[in-house]
Design a protein around this motif. Structure first.
Motif, PDB file in Angstrom:
ATOM      1  N   THR A 167       1.046  -1.049   0.097  1.00 49.60           N
ATOM      2  CA  THR A 167      -0.032   0.064   0.040  1.00 49.60           C
ATOM      3  C   THR A 167       0.845   1.306   0.238  1.00 49.60           C
ATOM      4  O   THR A 167       0.486   2.285   0.602  1.00 49.60           O
ATOM      5  CB  THR A 167      -0.974   0.112   1.388  1.00 49.60           C
ATOM      6  OG1 THR A 167      -0.137  -0.294   2.514  1.00 49.60           O
ATOM      7  CG2 THR A 167      -1.977  -1.010   0.936  1.00 49.60           C
ATOM      8  N   SER A 168       2.002   0.915  -0.554  1.00 51.56           N
ATOM      9  CA  SER A 168       2.801   2.265  -0.583  1.00 51.56           C
ATOM     10  C   SER A 168       2.243   3.405  -1.494  1.00 51.56           C
ATOM     11  O   SER A 168       1.625   3.115  -2.320  1.00 51.56           O
ATOM     12  CB  SER A 168       4.333   2.105  -1.298  1.00 51.56           C
ATOM     13  OG  SER A 168       4.283   1.919  -2.642  1.00 51.56           O
ATOM     14  N   THR A 266       8.687   0.610 -15.871  1.00 48.75           N
ATOM     15  CA  THR A 266       8.884   1.673 -15.082  1.00 48.75           C
ATOM     16  C   THR A 266       9.655   3.001 -15.932  1.00 48.75           C
ATOM     17  O   THR A 266       9.333   4.226 -15.933  1.00 48.75           O
ATOM     18  CB  THR A 266       9.489   1.642 -13.746  1.00 48.75           C
ATOM     19  OG1 THR A 266       8.430   0.730 -13.106  1.00 48.75           O
ATOM     20  CG2 THR A 266       9.524   2.790 -12.904  1.00 48.75           C
TER      21      THR A 266
HETATM   22  P1  NAD Z   1       7.204  -0.105   0.676  1.00 51.45           P
HETATM   23  O1  NAD Z   1       8.084  -0.830   1.781  1.00 51.45           O
HETATM   24  O2  NAD Z   1       6.987   1.384   0.816  1.00 51.45           O
HETATM   25  O3  NAD Z   1       5.849  -0.885   0.796  1.00 51.45           O
HETATM   26  C1  NAD Z   1       5.756  -2.206   0.981  1.00 51.45           C
HETATM   27  C2  NAD Z   1       4.235  -2.508   1.117  1.00 51.45           C
HETATM   28  O4  NAD Z   1       4.348  -3.981   1.283  1.00 51.45           O
HETATM   29  C3  NAD Z   1       3.569  -1.938   2.298  1.00 51.45           C
HETATM   30  O5  NAD Z   1       2.211  -1.806   2.236  1.00 51.45           O
HETATM   31  C4  NAD Z   1       3.669  -3.364   3.494  1.00 51.45           C
HETATM   32  O6  NAD Z   1       2.619  -3.194   4.515  1.00 51.45           O
HETATM   33  C5  NAD Z   1       3.555  -4.251   2.484  1.00 51.45           C
HETATM   34  N1  NAD Z   1       4.031  -5.578   2.882  1.00 51.45           N
HETATM   35  C6  NAD Z   1       5.258  -5.886   3.520  1.00 51.45           C
HETATM   36  N2  NAD Z   1       5.285  -7.293   4.162  1.00 51.45           N
HETATM   37  C7  NAD Z   1       4.180  -7.746   3.656  1.00 51.45           C
HETATM   38  C8  NAD Z   1       3.621  -9.112   3.693  1.00 51.45           C
HETATM   39  N3  NAD Z   1       4.375  -9.917   4.416  1.00 51.45           N
HETATM   40  N4  NAD Z   1       2.473  -9.324   3.550  1.00 51.45           N
HETATM   41  C9  NAD Z   1       1.611  -8.362   2.788  1.00 51.45           C
HETATM   42  N5  NAD Z   1       2.095  -6.916   2.660  1.00 51.45           N
HETATM   43  C10 NAD Z   1       3.102  -6.872   2.825  1.00 51.45           C
HETATM   44  O7  NAD Z   1       7.727  -0.512  -0.711  1.00 51.45           O
HETATM   45  P2  NAD Z   1       7.526   0.123  -2.148  1.00 51.45           P
HETATM   46  O8  NAD Z   1       8.146   1.302  -2.297  1.00 51.45           O
HETATM   47  O9  NAD Z   1       5.916   0.163  -2.406  1.00 51.45           O
HETATM   48  O10 NAD Z   1       8.189  -1.216  -2.720  1.00 51.45           O
HETATM   49  C11 NAD Z   1       7.435  -2.624  -2.676  1.00 51.45           C
HETATM   50  C12 NAD Z   1       8.668  -3.526  -3.933  1.00 51.45           C
HETATM   51  O11 NAD Z   1       8.350  -3.172  -4.991  1.00 51.45           O
HETATM   52  C13 NAD Z   1       9.858  -3.508  -3.561  1.00 51.45           C
HETATM   53  O12 NAD Z   1      10.469  -4.520  -3.636  1.00 51.45           O
HETATM   54  C14 NAD Z   1      10.551  -2.364  -4.456  1.00 51.45           C
HETATM   55  O13 NAD Z   1      11.914  -2.756  -4.560  1.00 51.45           O
HETATM   56  C15 NAD Z   1       9.473  -2.736  -5.473  1.00 51.45           C
HETATM   57  N6  NAD Z   1       9.568  -1.786  -6.683  1.00 51.45           N
HETATM   58  C16 NAD Z   1       9.563  -2.098  -7.944  1.00 51.45           C
HETATM   59  C17 NAD Z   1       9.492  -1.005  -8.773  1.00 51.45           C
HETATM   60  C18 NAD Z   1       9.686  -1.552 -10.378  1.00 51.45           C
HETATM   61  O14 NAD Z   1       9.841  -0.589 -11.200  1.00 51.45           O
HETATM   62  N7  NAD Z   1       9.576  -2.708 -10.587  1.00 51.45           N
HETATM   63  C19 NAD Z   1       9.160   0.271  -8.460  1.00 51.45           C
HETATM   64  C20 NAD Z   1       8.877   0.791  -7.125  1.00 51.45           C
HETATM   65  C21 NAD Z   1       9.005  -0.509  -6.117  1.00 51.45           C
END
Ligand code: NAD
Length: 286
Positions: A167-168, A266
């Motif tokens: 939920t980020s 992205t």
């Molecule tokens: P973040 O840390 O801000 O958010 C993570 C989210 O996942 C939170 O809402 C958290 O509650 C949830 N979460 C964590 N553990 C969990 C679990 N066990 N079960 C259910 N939910 C869980 O991270 P973010 O910035 O949104 O990034 C998330 C992932 O996506 C990371 O691996 C990041 O590297 C990746 N990402 C990839 C791209 C891309 O271009 N592919 C872009 C942004 C982020």
């Protein structure tokens, strides 16, 4: 059933080629190209590598790109003043501040200072709000890339039960809102969700953006599920997503790989956003 693999690398290449052609055409007709400015504070190695890549990809698409590097000693006031200057600069069409910022700088204040119509990251509260109200705004690159992949795979999400894990503000939340807009029935899961498997089992489409290795496995999902894996995790020097890719290949109808899935999309979406900001600011569009 063998899953269709949604090839983000190929799709992103097509998008970048399309952007490149449009940029070349504007250059020929108007002698102008989009200009992306990236502000980088400090020398965090991951951030340096991200901004270098953004500049390189812009240039490959025929756009101009400038990295402005500032020491971590920069004050919040000085950074805000720099952004205001870039906001007013007619030669700048896209503007982003690489995150994270040092602790003494209020990230939200900095993002709010960026002109809404140059905010290529789509992080400005007004651009976030536009996703919710359906107004025209700049959609953050990762959610935009995810939706492009779904559409390009010929998937109509109307009426589907979609589970968004994470939920980020940059990934999960806007992805869920875009899916609602596309008429899916969306459930959000996060780290405090009591029974992830229960929600996963009901889902026709799962987008995982949690950053947790092996979070979604074959025993948790129904046959024919569509899997979009946003997660990027490093395991023993290798990049992997959030889902058990190998295990799901026989169960999913569509799946995105990591690497080569959402990641390249992205970047392509950021280039699209930069080009669209240029078109709007210059008042030209083909
Ligand atoms: P973040 O840390 O801000 O958010 C993570 C989210 O996942 C939170 O809402 C958290 O509650 C949830 N979460 C964590 N553990 C969990 C679990 N066990 N079960 C259910 N939910 C869980 O991270 P973010 O910035 O949104 O990034 C998330 C992932 O996506 C990371 O691996 C990041 O590297 C990746 N990402 C990839 C791209 C891309 O271009 N592919 C872009 C942004 C982020």
């Amino acid at each position: 059933m063998a899953a269709n693999i949604i090839d983000g690398k190929k799709l992103s290449k097509d998008i970048r080629n399309n952007v490149k052609e449009r940029v070349a055409s504007y250059k020929e007709k108007y002698d102008k190209v989009p200009h992306l400015v990236v502000v980088l504070v400090g020398d965090n190695p991951a951030s340096v590598s991200y901004v270098t890549r953004k500049k390189r990809d812009c240039e490959r698409a025929g756009m101009k790109s400038t990295i402005i590097r500032k020491d971590t000693s920069i004050t919040e006031e000085e950074l805000v003043a720099l952004i205001e200057e870039l906001n007013d600069d007619k030669d700048v069409h896209g503007l982003l501040v690489q995150l994270p910022l040092p602790d003494h700088i209020d990230k939200n204040l900095v993002i709010r200072t960026i002109r809404k119509d140059k905010d290529v990251d789509g992080f400005h509260p007004l651009n976030i709000a536009a996703i919710h109200t359906g107004e025209k705004g700049i959609v953050p690159a990762t959610p935009k890339g995810v939706m492009t992949m779904i559409e390009n795979a010929g998937i109509d999400v109307t009426g589907m039960d979609a589970l968004v894990i994470g939920t980020s503000n940059i990934a999960g939340k806007p992805i869920g809102m875009l899916l609602v807009d596309a008429k899916a029935t969306v459930t959000y899961a996060h780290s405090k969700t009591r029974d992830l498997k229960k929600h996963a089992q009901e889902a026709d489409l799962i987008v995982s953006a949690a950053g947790v290795v092996n979070l979604v496995t074959a025993d948790m999902v129904k046959d024919g599920v569509i899997i979009i894996d946003v997660g990027i995790n490093r395991v023993e020097g290798k990049l992997v997503g959030d889902v058990d890719y190998e295990g799901l290949l026989d169960k999913a109808s569509h799946i995105t790989p990591v690497p080569g899935g959402v990641g390249p999309m992205t970047i392509a979406s950021l280039l699209e956003n930069t080009l669209e900001c240029f078109e709007d600011l210059e008042g030209i569009r083909e």
